[in-house]
Design a protein around this motif. Sequence first.
Motif, PDB file in Angstrom:
ATOM      1  N   GLY A  25       0.784  -1.228   0.000  1.00 21.49           N
ATOM      2  CA  GLY A  25       0.000   0.000   0.000  1.00 21.49           C
ATOM      3  C   GLY A  25       0.813   1.273   0.000  1.00 21.49           C
ATOM      4  N   GLU A  26       2.125   1.149  -0.014  1.00 28.08           N
ATOM      5  CA  GLU A  26       2.959   2.351  -0.041  1.00 28.08           C
ATOM      6  C   GLU A  26       3.052   2.915  -1.458  1.00 28.08           C
ATOM      7  N   PHE A  27       3.168   4.223  -1.584  1.00 28.80           N
ATOM      8  CA  PHE A  27       3.419   4.873  -2.872  1.00 28.80           C
ATOM      9  C   PHE A  27       4.832   5.438  -2.827  1.00 28.80           C
ATOM     10  N   VAL A  28       5.723   4.825  -3.596  1.00 34.00           N
ATOM     11  CA  VAL A  28       7.134   5.203  -3.547  1.00 34.00           C
ATOM     12  C   VAL A  28       7.555   5.774  -4.902  1.00 34.00           C
ATOM     13  N   ALA A  29       8.332   6.852  -4.872  1.00 35.60           N
ATOM     14  CA  ALA A  29       8.878   7.396  -6.115  1.00 35.60           C
ATOM     15  C   ALA A  29      10.364   7.085  -6.189  1.00 35.60           C
ATOM     16  N   VAL A  30      10.869   6.931  -7.399  1.00 36.46           N
ATOM     17  CA  VAL A  30      12.301   6.731  -7.611  1.00 36.46           C
ATOM     18  C   VAL A  30      12.771   7.845  -8.528  1.00 36.46           C
ATOM     19  N   ILE A  31      13.723   8.664  -8.023  1.00 40.94           N
ATOM     20  CA  ILE A  31      14.253   9.733  -8.861  1.00 40.94           C
ATOM     21  C   ILE A  31      15.769   9.579  -8.992  1.00 40.94           C
ATOM     22  N   GLY A  32      16.347  10.298  -9.930  1.00 40.20           N
ATOM     23  CA  GLY A  32      17.792  10.213 -10.132  1.00 40.20           C
ATOM     24  C   GLY A  32      18.130  10.570 -11.554  1.00 40.20           C
ATOM     25  N   PRO A  33      19.411  10.920 -11.805  1.00 39.49           N
ATOM     26  CA  PRO A  33      19.819  11.306 -13.156  1.00 39.49           C
ATOM     27  C   PRO A  33      19.660  10.142 -14.142  1.00 39.49           C
ATOM     28  N   SER A  34      19.621  10.461 -15.441  1.00 37.69           N
ATOM     29  CA  SER A  34      19.484   9.370 -16.410  1.00 37.69           C
ATOM     30  C   SER A  34      20.752   8.516 -16.397  1.00 37.69           C
ATOM     31  N   GLY A  35      20.569   7.238 -16.563  1.00 36.36           N
ATOM     32  CA  GLY A  35      21.687   6.313 -16.486  1.00 36.36           C
ATOM     33  C   GLY A  35      21.997   5.870 -15.069  1.00 36.36           C
ATOM     34  N   SER A  36      21.191   6.338 -14.095  1.00 39.31           N
ATOM     35  CA  SER A  36      21.490   5.977 -12.707  1.00 39.31           C
ATOM     36  C   SER A  36      20.957   4.590 -12.363  1.00 39.31           C
ATOM     37  N   GLY A  37      20.078   4.038 -13.219  1.00 40.11           N
ATOM     38  CA  GLY A  37      19.587   2.680 -12.980  1.00 40.11           C
ATOM     39  C   GLY A  37      18.136   2.624 -12.532  1.00 40.11           C
ATOM     40  N   VAL A 183       2.838   0.892  -5.023  1.00 37.38           N
ATOM     41  CA  VAL A 183       3.183   1.565  -6.273  1.00 37.38           C
ATOM     42  C   VAL A 183       4.632   2.039  -6.247  1.00 37.38           C
ATOM     43  N   MET A 184       5.364   1.774  -7.311  1.00 42.90           N
ATOM     44  CA  MET A 184       6.697   2.367  -7.490  1.00 42.90           C
ATOM     45  C   MET A 184       6.655   3.187  -8.767  1.00 42.90           C
ATOM     46  N   LEU A 185       6.957   4.486  -8.651  1.00 41.65           N
ATOM     47  CA  LEU A 185       6.899   5.389  -9.794  1.00 41.65           C
ATOM     48  C   LEU A 185       8.290   5.929 -10.087  1.00 41.65           C
ATOM     49  N   VAL A 186       8.814   5.609 -11.260  1.00 35.27           N
ATOM     50  CA  VAL A 186      10.079   6.207 -11.683  1.00 35.27           C
ATOM     51  C   VAL A 186       9.742   7.491 -12.410  1.00 35.27           C
ATOM     52  N   SER A 187      10.396   8.573 -12.040  1.00 39.18           N
ATOM     53  CA  SER A 187      10.079   9.835 -12.687  1.00 39.18           C
ATOM     54  C   SER A 187      11.302  10.713 -12.839  1.00 39.18           C
ATOM     55  N   HIS A 188      11.238  11.557 -13.854  1.00 38.59           N
ATOM     56  CA  HIS A 188      12.277  12.547 -14.090  1.00 38.59           C
ATOM     57  C   HIS A 188      12.032  13.783 -13.245  1.00 38.59           C
ATOM     58  N   HIS A 189      10.772  13.921 -12.781  1.00 39.55           N
ATOM     59  CA  HIS A 189      10.369  15.168 -12.147  1.00 39.55           C
ATOM     60  C   HIS A 189      10.248  15.008 -10.633  1.00 39.55           C
ATOM     61  N   PRO A 190      11.070  15.695  -9.844  1.00 36.37           N
ATOM     62  CA  PRO A 190      10.919  15.662  -8.384  1.00 36.37           C
ATOM     63  C   PRO A 190       9.503  16.114  -7.973  1.00 36.37           C
ATOM     64  N   ASP A 191       8.868  16.962  -8.810  1.00 38.22           N
ATOM     65  CA  ASP A 191       7.489  17.407  -8.543  1.00 38.22           C
ATOM     66  C   ASP A 191       6.541  16.226  -8.400  1.00 38.22           C
ATOM     67  N   ASP A 192       6.681  15.256  -9.331  1.00 41.07           N
ATOM     68  CA  ASP A 192       5.815  14.083  -9.302  1.00 41.07           C
ATOM     69  C   ASP A 192       5.968  13.369  -7.966  1.00 41.07           C
ATOM     70  N   ALA A 193       7.222  13.246  -7.536  1.00 40.54           N
ATOM     71  CA  ALA A 193       7.491  12.563  -6.273  1.00 40.54           C
ATOM     72  C   ALA A 193       6.798  13.288  -5.133  1.00 40.54           C
ATOM     73  N   SER A 194       6.976  14.613  -5.064  1.00 41.81           N
ATOM     74  CA  SER A 194       6.408  15.319  -3.914  1.00 41.81           C
ATOM     75  C   SER A 194       4.891  15.382  -3.997  1.00 41.81           C
ATOM     76  N   TYR A 195       4.343  15.270  -5.215  1.00 43.67           N
ATOM     77  CA  TYR A 195       2.887  15.314  -5.368  1.00 43.67           C
ATOM     78  C   TYR A 195       2.241  14.003  -4.926  1.00 43.67           C
ATOM     79  N   ALA A 196       2.916  12.860  -5.250  1.00 42.45           N
ATOM     80  CA  ALA A 196       2.217  11.585  -5.089  1.00 42.45           C
ATOM     81  C   ALA A 196       2.831  10.625  -4.079  1.00 42.45           C
ATOM     82  N   ALA A 197       4.140  10.721  -3.833  1.00 41.99           N
ATOM     83  CA  ALA A 197       4.804   9.640  -3.103  1.00 41.99           C
ATOM     84  C   ALA A 197       5.014   9.973  -1.636  1.00 41.99           C
ATOM     85  N   THR A 198       4.753   8.983  -0.771  1.00 47.27           N
ATOM     86  CA  THR A 198       5.048   9.192   0.645  1.00 47.27           C
ATOM     87  C   THR A 198       6.536   9.062   0.901  1.00 47.27           C
TER      88      THR A 198
END
Lengths: 231, 518
Positions: A25-37, A183-198
Amino acid sequence: MIRLDHIHFRYDDFTADFNFEIARGEFVAVIGPSGSGKSTLLSIIAGFDSIQSGRIILDGKDMTEASPSTRPLTMVFQDNNTFAHLDLWTNVALGISPALKLDAAERQSVDDALERTGLKALARRKPGEVSGGERQRIAIARALLRDEPILLLDEPFAALGPALRREMLDLVKELQREKSYTVMLVSHHPDDASYAATRTAFLSNGRILAFEPTQQLLKRRDLPELEDYIG
Amino acid sequence: MTTASKGAMLAAGPPLAAILLAVVVGLAPVAAIGIGEGLITGHIVDTYVLRILWFTLLQASLSTLISLTLAIPVALAFARVDFPGRSLLLRLFALPLALPAIVVILGIVTVYGRTGWLSTLIGSPLNVYGLTGILLAHVFFNLPLATRLLLQQLDGIQPESWRLAAQLDFTQMARFRLIEWPQMRVSLPGVASLIFLLCAASFAVVLTLGGGPSATTLEVGIYQALRFDYDPARATVLALLQLVLCGLFVLLAGQYAHAVQNWPSLKRAQQRYETRSAGASLALALIIILAGAFVGIPILAIVLSGVLAQFNWPALSSATLTSFLIALPASALSLALAWPLAQASARAPSRHWRSLLNLSALLTLIVPPAVLATGWFIAASRAGLAFSAAPFLVIAMNALMALPFALGTLAPSVQQAMAQHDRLCASLGISGLQRLILIDLPVLRRPLGLSAAMAFVLSLGDLTAITLFGSQNLVTLPALIYAQMGSYRIDAAAGSALILALFSMAIITLLDKWGARA
């Protein structure tokens, strides 16, 4: 839940190591530069990339050796989530039966999933005839239909504008709360993370440098890699 | 290695094994007899063999040199001038290699032959046989090919280069030296190698226009040694030499091979922001008119002499039937080999695997048909099957000869389809027959059709395999034309050629339509 237990991955000269757990039930975002994995991380969980060592526990079961289609998850890709020659209804229906043999109840559930994602009127269109946002909704509708406990999103909204992106995130968040998906969401935008992820993981060079509540992570000033990334 | 790539590599096993078997059956007798008897009997230093080798190298080098030297100004002219009919003319330039070789040769003979149009015009008979004729025909095939390849390269010049040239007020010479030549130079070695390869392995031209033993190449020498002298030892020595020669050049030119059958991408000439002197414009126009006439007139001759020709319907209909009965299974077999290879190549776990797979398809270019045929012929004779197996050998040979082109057509589409669908299919559990019917067939319908049609049209026009294995009971359209030409029934040959040309053009037009939409 998702638990990666001392995963080691290598491809050519890229290596990655993961060791973490995400609760049901957790909503997790994954952020990082391209090529970071970031995408590699999701590919490992989904079973598209094979690991050198470690264990993958999904929903309490060891899925390290399981094939992609038997893992209790749905993955939404950045693109190519649809078959261009099949209409939206069929594209969604493939989520329950690859042979497309559906009974009346299953047909109803396909209709429901399309209704829920606002695609009902477009059911007989081909993916090429609908907008980019609507195409990604097909994948969400399919995830809803499959009703697997884990939802992996690999930059699915990257090509969409800010308003549409937010709308899609709302849809995902709604489903996640209602069905208690992990949910695990990979995103380029830190905004997405702060909007949706705990919680949010920050990846650099195949390693997770920080994995903590999103707001706390985005405020950190002690990680040079994070500083460079957010700027 | 992922499951998908494991499966694809596994599926590529049977076609790879079939190709390998075909090559081993072809090469083993060649190697055994050639090295064994060839060395003992001294055939290997035979002056006849050396003469054939020398002539092969001479005609291929001269053909390459002349074709390229002429193609450079023609390509430059096409790149510089946009005129109505430009794309039509470029399509015409694809015809010499798209039409069956024997048809084109007949067109050349009609124009340049002893009783041809040109001889009539100047009032004295020309001799189109021997080195001159071979060179003329090879230039006719390869000048348009080289022009298309060089033009494609010139199309790659960045538009900014021309804006810069205009801004800096470059002269024509400077434009050539600083922009066009450096761009063109890169592709010259590859294009030259390809033309050399095509000329060194050329069969139909040398067979029809070569004048006896003084103008014979390795490829035709093998055929003569096998079918006339029945001298397997000499055939194998020639085959070994041909193998070394072609193997060397395929490695240099392999990447260009599929371009031979490709239609030109019809881009408009680039906007160049330049003004030309009247003299320069005239020179460019003259180059284009001359090149157009050189390529166009023999093609016109095929049509005109065909329309006025006699049609020997009984022989024609039976040859047409034989041609279709051979070309249909040949193209099916070619596709059955190409599809798994294309899939395996798209999913290859590493670059090395991919190059290995691509090399396997080019194998039939490295091992020239006549070499394979030598081995197959010897193996079949030993088994007492030389004649009963002939139709199957022709079909198999045609399938293998079409394979590089079928694969070249199919591979990019398969690769794209795999990249789009592999993950989604894996995550939804769509695999095996289900995937074939639901996803792959609908998505790849067009490229598969294109690839099969390509193999079909190549098999339909083939003269090599049918000459090597054919007999009075096994006559295809090209074999019929060759026989009619050989017995100086040029009128009848022209009629047969028109029929074959019409079949080929119908399929090529279809290919063109599908290709544009695929």
